[in-house]
Design a protein around this motif. Structure first.
Motif, PDB file in Angstrom:
ATOM      1  N   GLN A  29     -43.121 -13.838  -2.806  1.00 32.17           N
ATOM      2  CA  GLN A  29     -42.193 -13.434  -3.862  1.00 32.17           C
ATOM      3  C   GLN A  29     -42.293 -11.942  -4.146  1.00 32.17           C
ATOM      4  OE1 GLN A  29     -43.212 -16.146  -7.044  1.00 32.17           O
ATOM      5  NE2 GLN A  29     -41.817 -17.724  -6.290  1.00 32.17           N
ATOM      6  N   HIS A  30     -43.489 -11.388  -4.026  1.00 32.51           N
ATOM      7  CA  HIS A  30     -43.650  -9.951  -4.253  1.00 32.51           C
ATOM      8  C   HIS A  30     -43.036  -9.151  -3.105  1.00 32.51           C
ATOM      9  CE1 HIS A  30     -45.338  -6.492  -6.276  1.00 32.51           C
ATOM     10  NE2 HIS A  30     -45.793  -6.062  -5.116  1.00 32.51           N
ATOM     11  N   ALA A  33     -39.380  -9.189  -3.775  1.00 32.71           N
ATOM     12  CA  ALA A  33     -39.010  -8.379  -4.932  1.00 32.71           C
ATOM     13  C   ALA A  33     -39.062  -6.889  -4.625  1.00 32.71           C
ATOM     14  CB  ALA A  33     -39.930  -8.705  -6.113  1.00 32.71           C
ATOM     15  N   THR A  85     -38.406 -18.566  -2.496  1.00 31.00           N
ATOM     16  CA  THR A  85     -37.728 -17.276  -2.428  1.00 31.00           C
ATOM     17  C   THR A  85     -36.232 -17.535  -2.329  1.00 31.00           C
ATOM     18  OG1 THR A  85     -38.017 -17.228  -0.016  1.00 31.00           O
ATOM     19  CG2 THR A  85     -39.692 -16.090  -1.344  1.00 31.00           C
ATOM     20  N   PRO A 297     -35.823  -2.237  -5.005  1.00 29.67           N
ATOM     21  CA  PRO A 297     -36.335  -3.538  -5.482  1.00 29.67           C
ATOM     22  C   PRO A 297     -35.195  -4.518  -5.683  1.00 29.67           C
ATOM     23  CG  PRO A 297     -37.265  -1.709  -6.740  1.00 29.67           C
ATOM     24  CD  PRO A 297     -36.147  -1.137  -5.929  1.00 29.67           C
ATOM     25  N   ARG A 298     -35.493  -5.794  -5.465  1.00 32.84           N
ATOM     26  CA  ARG A 298     -34.505  -6.847  -5.670  1.00 32.84           C
ATOM     27  C   ARG A 298     -34.692  -7.436  -7.060  1.00 32.84           C
ATOM     28  NH1 ARG A 298     -35.178  -9.826   0.254  1.00 32.84           N
ATOM     29  NH2 ARG A 298     -34.352  -8.125   1.479  1.00 32.84           N
TER      30      ARG A 298
END
Length: 298
Positions: A29-30, A33, A85, A297-298
């Motif tokens: 997830q990081h 992101a 995700t 970044p998302r």
């Protein structure tokens, strides 16, 4: 206009935590992101407590992974990551193709691709560890011919929508009227060829969507790219449509180094992590890399 360079992060299997659901969820997830294109996972069906094979990517000839290291199945791991995700690409680097039955593999890959919304990309390897292939009842010397046939079967099964299904008579596999659904979202799944040999480059040109050469640079890299492009032209394929994925380190890559690799033809960089098992340290490493590369970044 040249497409922007893509950046993938290789899950750090050497830290022994990629089979830890909490760890890999936070990490994936990081990575998403921070704006990276994809997460790459490795495969070994088995590691061996004793082996005579020579690992070609280390001067010692020995792989720097303990035989009892947790190495999760790559497609199962990517399925887990897909559910946690939303846009992150799901890639292998590499899947040891000869150990898989292509009919079963076609179903597994297509299912993952459909359920993830078309996020799958595979880098395929022939396997360097003779003992691993032999444990899977695969003749080591035949792995290249077997893989060529497997790639053709995958593509035929994914593309066929006829009422009759697929017939295949090959050296290693034979079947009649085979039909498999669902189909991949894009009608196919990108298949890149991993390896450092001319045989790998030729296979990428003839059958693949790109090349992921390992441990090569300079003139050797240029020669492999030329071999891939020549094989594509000989097969009536467009060499400009093929991608080139090169490796680097999360901790050392920056825009300048990335630009130099792009000048050598790279369309994607697969970035290796340090072996830290501390999730905060790992996430900080990813964040710093994204900032150096100017990712959105998302």
């Amino acid at each position: 206009m040249t497409d922007p360079l893509k950046y993938a992060v290789i899950a750090p299997v050497a830290n022994g935590r990629t089979a830890d659901p909490a760890w890999i969820t936070r990490f994936a997830q990081h990575v998403e992101a921070c704006g990276f294109e994809s997460l790459v996972v490795v495969e070994h069906a088995v590691m061996m407590s004793r082996y005579d094979s020579v690992y070609p990517y280390a001067p010692s000839g020995r792989v720097e992974l303990a035989a009892d290291l947790p190495i999760p199945d790559p497609l199962e791991l990517l399925s887990f990551v897909a559910g946690r995700t939303t846009t992150l690409g799901l890639a292998t680097g590499v899947l040891v193709l000869p150990v898989h039955h292509p009919v079963v593999l076609a179903k597994r890959i297509a299912t993952l691709d459909v359920l993830s919304g078309g996020r799958v990309r595979l880098a395929l390897g022939m396997g360097w560890l003779r003992e691993e292939l032999e444990a899977c009842d695969v003749p080591f010397e035949a792995r290249g011919r077997r893989a060529d046939e497997q790639i053709r079967i995958l593509r035929d099964l994914w593309s066929d929508t006829s009422a009759e299904g697929v017939d295949h008579d090959g050296e290693f596999f034979s079947f009649r009227g085979a039909m498999t659904w669902p189909k991949p979202v894009r009608g196919d799944v990108p298949l890149h060829i991993g390896g450092h040999t001319k045989a790998a480059a030729r296979r990428a040109g003839r059958l693949g969507n790109g090349l992921q050469p390992l441990g090569v640079a300079g003139e050797e890299l240029a020669a492999l790219v030329a071999t891939m492009r020549g094989a594509a032209e000989d097969a009536g394929r467009d060499p400009d449509a093929l991608e080139l994925t090169l490796g680097h380190l999360v901790a050392r890559i920056d825009e300048g180094r990335a630009a130099r690799l792009a000048e050598q033809g790279a369309t994607r960089l697969a970035l290796a992590m340090s072996d830290t098992a501390d999730i905060e340290e790992a996430c900080d490493e990813v964040s710093a890399c994204a900032e150096r590369l100017g990712l959105t970044p998302r």
